[in-house]
Motif scaffolding. Structure first.
Motif, short mmCIF file in Angstrom:
data_model
loop_
_atom_site.label_atom_id
_atom_site.label_comp_id
_atom_site.label_asym_id
_atom_site.label_seq_id
_atom_site.Cartn_x
_atom_site.Cartn_y
_atom_site.Cartn_z
N ILE A 33 0.84 -1.20 0.00
CA ILE A 33 0.00 0.00 0.00
C ILE A 33 0.87 1.25 0.00
O ILE A 33 0.59 2.23 -0.71
N GLU A 34 1.95 1.23 0.76
CA GLU A 34 2.83 2.40 0.81
C GLU A 34 3.51 2.63 -0.53
O GLU A 34 3.70 3.77 -0.96
N ARG A 35 3.87 1.56 -1.23
CA ARG A 35 4.45 1.71 -2.56
C ARG A 35 3.46 2.39 -3.50
O ARG A 35 3.83 3.26 -4.30
N ALA A 36 2.21 1.98 -3.42
CA ALA A 36 1.18 2.60 -4.27
C ALA A 36 0.98 4.06 -3.90
O ALA A 36 0.87 4.93 -4.78
N ARG A 37 0.93 4.33 -2.62
CA ARG A 37 0.71 5.71 -2.15
C ARG A 37 1.84 6.62 -2.62
O ARG A 37 1.61 7.78 -2.99
N ALA A 38 3.06 6.10 -2.62
CA ALA A 38 4.21 6.91 -3.04
C ALA A 38 4.17 7.24 -4.53
O ALA A 38 4.82 8.20 -4.97
N MET A 39 3.42 6.48 -5.31
CA MET A 39 3.34 6.72 -6.75
C MET A 39 2.34 7.82 -7.12
O MET A 39 2.34 8.29 -8.26
N VAL A 40 1.47 8.21 -6.19
CA VAL A 40 0.36 9.10 -6.53
C VAL A 40 0.82 10.41 -7.18
O VAL A 40 0.26 10.81 -8.22
N PRO A 41 1.81 11.13 -6.64
CA PRO A 41 2.21 12.38 -7.30
C PRO A 41 2.64 12.19 -8.75
O PRO A 41 2.25 12.97 -9.63
N ALA A 42 3.43 11.16 -9.02
CA ALA A 42 3.88 10.92 -10.40
C ALA A 42 2.72 10.52 -11.29
O ALA A 42 2.64 10.94 -12.46
N ASP A 86 -8.68 -8.36 -1.04
CA ASP A 86 -8.76 -7.09 -0.31
C ASP A 86 -7.46 -6.29 -0.41
O ASP A 86 -7.49 -5.05 -0.50
N VAL A 87 -6.32 -6.97 -0.42
CA VAL A 87 -5.05 -6.26 -0.54
C VAL A 87 -4.90 -5.64 -1.93
O VAL A 87 -4.45 -4.50 -2.07
N LEU A 88 -5.30 -6.38 -2.95
CA LEU A 88 -5.28 -5.81 -4.30
C LEU A 88 -6.14 -4.56 -4.36
O LEU A 88 -5.73 -3.54 -4.93
N GLU A 89 -7.32 -4.60 -3.75
CA GLU A 89 -8.21 -3.43 -3.80
C GLU A 89 -7.60 -2.24 -3.07
O GLU A 89 -7.74 -1.09 -3.53
N GLU A 90 -6.94 -2.47 -1.96
CA GLU A 90 -6.32 -1.36 -1.24
C GLU A 90 -5.24 -0.69 -2.10
O GLU A 90 -5.10 0.54 -2.08
N VAL A 91 -4.48 -1.48 -2.83
CA VAL A 91 -3.45 -0.94 -3.71
C VAL A 91 -4.10 -0.18 -4.87
O VAL A 91 -3.68 0.93 -5.22
N VAL A 92 -5.13 -0.76 -5.47
CA VAL A 92 -5.80 -0.12 -6.61
C VAL A 92 -6.42 1.22 -6.18
O VAL A 92 -6.38 2.20 -6.93
N ILE A 93 -7.00 1.27 -5.00
CA ILE A 93 -7.57 2.53 -4.50
C ILE A 93 -6.51 3.62 -4.46
O ILE A 93 -6.74 4.76 -4.91
N VAL A 95 -3.69 3.82 -6.16
CA VAL A 95 -3.32 4.18 -7.53
C VAL A 95 -4.41 5.06 -8.15
O VAL A 95 -4.11 6.03 -8.86
N GLY A 96 -5.67 4.77 -7.87
CA GLY A 96 -6.77 5.56 -8.39
C GLY A 96 -6.78 6.99 -7.89
O GLY A 96 -7.33 7.88 -8.55
N ARG A 97 -6.19 7.24 -6.74
CA ARG A 97 -6.05 8.61 -6.26
C ARG A 97 -5.13 9.42 -7.16
O ARG A 97 -5.17 10.65 -7.15
N GLY A 98 -4.31 8.72 -7.95
CA GLY A 98 -3.42 9.41 -8.87
C GLY A 98 -3.92 9.43 -10.29
O GLY A 98 -3.91 10.46 -10.96
N CYS A 99 -4.41 8.28 -10.78
CA CYS A 99 -4.84 8.16 -12.18
C CYS A 99 -5.87 7.05 -12.29
O CYS A 99 -5.56 5.88 -12.04
N GLY A 100 -7.09 7.41 -12.66
CA GLY A 100 -8.15 6.42 -12.76
C GLY A 100 -7.89 5.37 -13.81
O GLY A 100 -8.16 4.18 -13.60
#
Length: 421
Positions: A33-42, A86-93, A95-100
């Motif tokens: 989840i943290e890896r996904a969250r770190a990608m949001v700005p890019a 559920d873990v996949l969904e948390e990661v996808v969420i 990523v979706g904060r950055g790009c749908g």
């Protein structure tokens, strides 16, 4: 609760093949989840380029590979992490904060390593290969055709909406068996290499433009038996994969899994809209008539703006809560059902579809509130709220998220079950 790495450690199925990913024993839900969250700005910076390219950008695909996102629900035996849906969904969420578009594509491609694990063992050996690197784009509607040949089938057809096909190293499509005189011909899900198909440049849409959900054409491709999964076995919840992998995840019915799989993208888009509106709250000056009504400074001082923001926030967060509850409930149900050999009833499967359609509707409402508060300037081409609006509206047209269809499916299943003696 999500599986720990220790709980997953003993689940590798015995067999001829085993691929060990270096992170499989140590990776955690929180790290993913943290890896996904770190990608949001890019991802936000690339969102316009992703739309213009009408496909998942190569650099984004590579970052998803490096982060292990395509291995989240992949069997450990084949180099995956074997977490729950559920873990996949948390990661996808996140990523979706950055790009749908990137979130939708990740949900499809990341979720379909689970789909690959339903095939016959010999087919899995081939598809997962030597390193377990699988990115599979699919169309599972069964509108192709095939005929039987020695050792396999000849596949032909045109297949639409293969999200992520530009970056995929496998394709899977559905085809009906012809020329054998069946009153109700059987059909199969068939895995082929992208080089056996022609990708058409026909994805030019209102929203989710960057998913690259293009059509592919297949002409007389040979598909060996090991790469053909009978739809009848999928419907009966008797896929070969449930007996290859001991984890109950791989006994999950397709309809229940697919109802949830891409829904994280909708939640991510709604949360992205809320965050864009929060930024406007602190940076967009009040208008003259708002100032005359007593507001001052920025939009955060305008009562109607605050109301729309609160509505959007509450609906997006409610959707997130429902989604993660549904994903965890499905995983818990399979941990109960699979060891006992119990199959999921049609009503139970339909309920997941019903609840996911409802939460997507909440996401649509959240984005509508955000756009209303954002004003005319938020509808300019390329504005984050304008993109969120187009993306969520396009996503909501998918049949699995149409409330009228899902409500009718659930009601039919409910009363058919009630009528049984």
């Amino acid at each position: 609760m999500p599986d720990s790495s220790e709980a997953r450690a003993g689940r590798e199925a015995p067999g001829r093949r085993a691929i060990a990913h270096p992170e499989a024993a140590t990776i955690t839900r929180e790290a993913l989840i943290e890896r996904a969250r770190a990608m949001v700005p890019a991802l936000r910076q690339r969102a316009r380029r992703c739309e213009d390219a009408e496909r998942l950008l190569p650099e984004t695909a590579q970052e998803f590979i490096d982060a292990g996102f395509f291995r989240i629900v992949q069997p450990r035996r084949y180099g995956g992490f074997e977490f729950g849906l559920d873990v996949l969904e948390e990661v996808v969420i996140e990523v979706g904060r950055g790009c749908g578009s990137s979130a939708w594509t990740l949900a499809i491609l990341g979720g379909h390593s689970w789909w690959t694990a339903l095939f016959p063992e010999e087919g899995q050996d081939e598809i997962f290969g030597e390193d377990g690197h699988v990115i599979m784009a699919t169309n599972l509607s069964g509108n192709g055709r095939c005929r039987r040949l020695p050792g396999g089938y000849e596949l032909s057809g045109r297949f639409v909406y293969l999200s992520g096909c530009d970056v995929a190293n496998w394709l899977c499509v559905g085809a009906m068996l012809e020329d054998e005189g069946h009153a109700d011909p059987p059909w199969f899900y068939m895995a082929i290499r992208p080089e056996e198909a022609t990708i058409l440049d026909d994805w030019h849409m209102l929203g989710l433009r960057g998913t690259g959900s293009k059509s592919v054409v297949v002409e007389k491709a040979f598909v060996p038996e090991r790469r053909a999964l009978p739809q009848a076995l999928v419907q009966a919840q008797e896929t070969p994969g449930r007996y290859v992998h001991p984890n109950p995840l791989y006994a999950t019915p397709m309809l229940a899994f697919l109802s949830i799989e891409t829904t994280g993208a909708a939640v991510g888009i709604a949360l992205q809209a809320v965050e864009a509106l929060e930024e406007l709250a602190l940076n967009k000056p009040v208008r003259r008539r708002e100032a005359e009504a007593g507001a001052s400074g920025f939009q955060a001082s305008v009562p109607s703006f605050r109301r729309h923001l609160a509505e959007a926030k509450s609906k997006a967060e409610a959707a997130r809560t429902i989604l993660l509850n549904e994903a965890r409930r499905l995983m818990a149900t399979m941990r109960e059902y699979a060891p006992a050999g119990r199959k999921m009833a049609p009503e139970e499967m339909a309920e997941y579809g019903l609840n996911c359609a409802r939460l997507v509707d909440l996401c649509v409402q959240a984005v509508d509130h955000a756009l209303a508060a954002g004003g005319t300037s938020s509808t300019f081409d390329g504005h984050p709220l304008e993109r969120c609006f187009r993306d969520i509206r396009t996503l909501s047209t998918h049949n699995v998220y149409r409330m009228d269809l899902m409500a009718e499916r659930w009601a039919q299943a409910r009363f058919q079950e009630a009528a049984r003696p």
